[in-house]
Design a protein around this motif. Sequence first.
Motif, PDB file in Angstrom:
ATOM      1  N   LEU A 150       0.820  -1.204   0.000  1.00 22.74           N
ATOM      2  CA  LEU A 150       0.000   0.000   0.000  1.00 22.74           C
ATOM      3  C   LEU A 150       0.861   1.264   0.000  1.00 22.74           C
ATOM      4  O   LEU A 150       0.526   2.247  -0.669  1.00 22.74           O
ATOM      5  CB  LEU A 150      -0.932  -0.001   1.210  1.00 22.74           C
ATOM      6  CG  LEU A 150      -2.059  -1.032   1.164  1.00 22.74           C
ATOM      7  CD1 LEU A 150      -2.897  -0.962   2.428  1.00 22.74           C
ATOM      8  CD2 LEU A 150      -2.946  -0.830  -0.053  1.00 22.74           C
ATOM      9  N   LEU A 151       1.957   1.235   0.735  1.00 23.81           N
ATOM     10  CA  LEU A 151       2.851   2.395   0.748  1.00 23.81           C
ATOM     11  C   LEU A 151       3.453   2.650  -0.627  1.00 23.81           C
ATOM     12  O   LEU A 151       3.490   3.787  -1.114  1.00 23.81           O
ATOM     13  CB  LEU A 151       3.958   2.192   1.785  1.00 23.81           C
ATOM     14  CG  LEU A 151       3.541   2.286   3.257  1.00 23.81           C
ATOM     15  CD1 LEU A 151       4.698   1.866   4.161  1.00 23.81           C
ATOM     16  CD2 LEU A 151       3.089   3.706   3.593  1.00 23.81           C
ATOM     17  N   VAL A 152       3.916   1.578  -1.284  1.00 25.16           N
ATOM     18  CA  VAL A 152       4.501   1.714  -2.621  1.00 25.16           C
ATOM     19  C   VAL A 152       3.446   2.195  -3.611  1.00 25.16           C
ATOM     20  O   VAL A 152       3.701   3.089  -4.437  1.00 25.16           O
ATOM     21  CB  VAL A 152       5.105   0.372  -3.077  1.00 25.16           C
ATOM     22  CG1 VAL A 152       5.504   0.443  -4.548  1.00 25.16           C
ATOM     23  CG2 VAL A 152       6.315   0.015  -2.220  1.00 25.16           C
ATOM     24  N   ALA A 153       2.235   1.630  -3.527  1.00 28.66           N
ATOM     25  CA  ALA A 153       1.158   2.028  -4.436  1.00 28.66           C
ATOM     26  C   ALA A 153       0.815   3.500  -4.260  1.00 28.66           C
ATOM     27  O   ALA A 153       0.611   4.229  -5.245  1.00 28.66           O
ATOM     28  CB  ALA A 153      -0.078   1.160  -4.184  1.00 28.66           C
ATOM     29  N   ALA A 154       0.761   3.963  -3.018  1.00 26.43           N
ATOM     30  CA  ALA A 154       0.439   5.366  -2.767  1.00 26.43           C
ATOM     31  C   ALA A 154       1.538   6.285  -3.297  1.00 26.43           C
ATOM     32  O   ALA A 154       1.255   7.324  -3.906  1.00 26.43           O
ATOM     33  CB  ALA A 154       0.238   5.591  -1.274  1.00 26.43           C
ATOM     34  N   ILE A 155       2.790   5.901  -3.093  1.00 27.64           N
ATOM     35  CA  ILE A 155       3.912   6.729  -3.549  1.00 27.64           C
ATOM     36  C   ILE A 155       3.927   6.832  -5.074  1.00 27.64           C
ATOM     37  O   ILE A 155       4.174   7.907  -5.644  1.00 27.64           O
ATOM     38  CB  ILE A 155       5.242   6.152  -3.036  1.00 27.64           C
ATOM     39  CG1 ILE A 155       5.326   6.319  -1.510  1.00 27.64           C
ATOM     40  CG2 ILE A 155       6.436   6.828  -3.709  1.00 27.64           C
ATOM     41  CD1 ILE A 155       6.504   5.600  -0.879  1.00 27.64           C
ATOM     42  N   LEU A 156       3.654   5.724  -5.753  1.00 27.96           N
ATOM     43  CA  LEU A 156       3.672   5.734  -7.216  1.00 27.96           C
ATOM     44  C   LEU A 156       2.452   6.415  -7.807  1.00 27.96           C
ATOM     45  O   LEU A 156       2.519   7.022  -8.885  1.00 27.96           O
ATOM     46  CB  LEU A 156       3.754   4.292  -7.741  1.00 27.96           C
ATOM     47  CG  LEU A 156       5.047   3.529  -7.435  1.00 27.96           C
ATOM     48  CD1 LEU A 156       4.969   2.113  -7.992  1.00 27.96           C
ATOM     49  CD2 LEU A 156       6.257   4.266  -8.007  1.00 27.96           C
ATOM     50  N   ALA A 157       1.329   6.320  -7.125  1.00 30.05           N
ATOM     51  CA  ALA A 157       0.092   6.868  -7.681  1.00 30.05           C
ATOM     52  C   ALA A 157      -0.072   8.354  -7.412  1.00 30.05           C
ATOM     53  O   ALA A 157      -0.695   9.067  -8.206  1.00 30.05           O
ATOM     54  CB  ALA A 157      -1.106   6.115  -7.105  1.00 30.05           C
ATOM     55  N   LEU A 158       0.491   8.844  -6.305  1.00 32.58           N
ATOM     56  CA  LEU A 158       0.258  10.235  -5.911  1.00 32.58           C
ATOM     57  C   LEU A 158       0.689  11.252  -6.966  1.00 32.58           C
ATOM     58  O   LEU A 158      -0.095  12.149  -7.311  1.00 32.58           O
ATOM     59  CB  LEU A 158       0.957  10.516  -4.575  1.00 32.58           C
ATOM     60  CG  LEU A 158       0.711  11.908  -3.979  1.00 32.58           C
ATOM     61  CD1 LEU A 158      -0.774  12.119  -3.752  1.00 32.58           C
ATOM     62  CD2 LEU A 158       1.485  12.073  -2.681  1.00 32.58           C
ATOM     63  N   GLU A 163      -1.030  15.215 -11.115  1.00 35.63           N
ATOM     64  CA  GLU A 163      -1.001  15.703 -12.502  1.00 35.63           C
ATOM     65  C   GLU A 163      -2.393  15.712 -13.113  1.00 35.63           C
ATOM     66  O   GLU A 163      -2.782  16.678 -13.791  1.00 35.63           O
ATOM     67  CB  GLU A 163      -0.075  14.840 -13.352  1.00 35.63           C
ATOM     68  CG  GLU A 163      -0.042  15.279 -14.811  1.00 35.63           C
ATOM     69  CD  GLU A 163       0.945  14.493 -15.662  1.00 35.63           C
ATOM     70  OE1 GLU A 163       0.843  14.574 -16.904  1.00 35.63           O
ATOM     71  OE2 GLU A 163       1.808  13.802 -15.087  1.00 35.63           O
ATOM     72  N   SER A 164      -3.159  14.636 -12.888  1.00 38.69           N
ATOM     73  CA  SER A 164      -4.515  14.579 -13.444  1.00 38.69           C
ATOM     74  C   SER A 164      -5.383  15.705 -12.892  1.00 38.69           C
ATOM     75  O   SER A 164      -6.133  16.348 -13.638  1.00 38.69           O
ATOM     76  CB  SER A 164      -5.146  13.220 -13.117  1.00 38.69           C
ATOM     77  OG  SER A 164      -4.419  12.168 -13.713  1.00 38.69           O
ATOM     78  N   LEU A 165      -5.276  15.942 -11.591  1.00 40.89           N
ATOM     79  CA  LEU A 165      -6.067  17.015 -10.977  1.00 40.89           C
ATOM     80  C   LEU A 165      -5.627  18.390 -11.472  1.00 40.89           C
ATOM     81  O   LEU A 165      -6.452  19.295 -11.646  1.00 40.89           O
ATOM     82  CB  LEU A 165      -5.947  16.945  -9.453  1.00 40.89           C
ATOM     83  CG  LEU A 165      -6.560  15.706  -8.787  1.00 40.89           C
ATOM     84  CD1 LEU A 165      -6.281  15.722  -7.286  1.00 40.89           C
ATOM     85  CD2 LEU A 165      -8.060  15.641  -9.039  1.00 40.89           C
ATOM     86  N   SER A 166      -4.329  18.541 -11.707  1.00 36.86           N
ATOM     87  CA  SER A 166      -3.827  19.843 -12.148  1.00 36.86           C
ATOM     88  C   SER A 166      -4.269  20.190 -13.565  1.00 36.86           C
ATOM     89  O   SER A 166      -4.181  21.363 -13.972  1.00 36.86           O
ATOM     90  CB  SER A 166      -2.302  19.879 -12.060  1.00 36.86           C
ATOM     91  OG  SER A 166      -1.712  19.064 -13.068  1.00 36.86           O
ATOM     92  N   ARG A 167      -4.723  19.199 -14.315  1.00 43.30           N
ATOM     93  CA  ARG A 167      -5.171  19.454 -15.688  1.00 43.30           C
ATOM     94  C   ARG A 167      -6.627  19.921 -15.748  1.00 43.30           C
ATOM     95  O   ARG A 167      -7.120  20.258 -16.833  1.00 43.30           O
ATOM     96  CB  ARG A 167      -4.987  18.193 -16.541  1.00 43.30           C
ATOM     97  CG  ARG A 167      -3.522  17.842 -16.775  1.00 43.30           C
ATOM     98  CD  ARG A 167      -3.361  16.655 -17.700  1.00 43.30           C
ATOM     99  NE  ARG A 167      -1.961  16.325 -17.883  1.00 43.30           N
ATOM    100  CZ  ARG A 167      -1.140  16.953 -18.739  1.00 43.30           C
ATOM    101  NH1 ARG A 167      -1.609  17.942 -19.497  1.00 43.30           N
ATOM    102  NH2 ARG A 167       0.117  16.585 -18.836  1.00 43.30           N
TER     103      ARG A 167
END
Length: 216
Positions: A150-158, A163-167
């Motif tokens: 879960l930690l790795v998934a969160a780090i990679l997904a954040l 970026e998606s939100l900033s668009r």
Amino acid sequence: MFDQWRRRRAIQRVRPGDGRPLKRFRWWQLLTRSLFYLPPDAGAGRPAEYAVDVHHMRSENEGGDIGAHLYRDGRRQARSVLPAIFTVEGGEIQVAATTFGLRRCHFVTGDGSERQLVPDPRSGEGRRARLDRERPLLSRAIGAFSLLVLLVAAILALPQLVESLSRIPPVADRWGVFTSPLRLPAWFNVGLAVVAAVASTERALRLRYNAWLDDA
């Protein structure tokens, strides 16, 4: 766990049961049903056995909310959408869920002490508890691996999420577009999401929950 406003709401949502008998847990319900027991305690003034039954794929109302059913000596006494608080002799049973299972199914006494209810041995939670008793080292290793995933998934997904939100046009116009340093293929992101879901399910079988990590 429950503040005063949520507590009052949870108690008000409880509805009487219809007395129907508790159905036996079946093997094919491992990931779709949770069943916990509160044994009788004559010394505490609780002569009956209580059971909490939650079907994670069954809606309790038109809004799609999951419900919990309280059984007293094998007969349905009450029902409520989650989160729920059932008042019983000597205290109350608090039940709350996540997307992947339960995060709380505890008996809380009047003085604030609490303990988790006992899972049905045939349920996913019961089998996970048995592994913890019989193979504690393996159990801890699995738990640590789930947390790491879960930690790795969160780090990679954040960064990708930012970026998606900033668009989004209003965000981009005000703050500009953030470019993620990570460029992961779609198949990798899908696989990462599946593995993270499995890890969160394993944590839910132990009633482990972290709002930031598991919800993310």
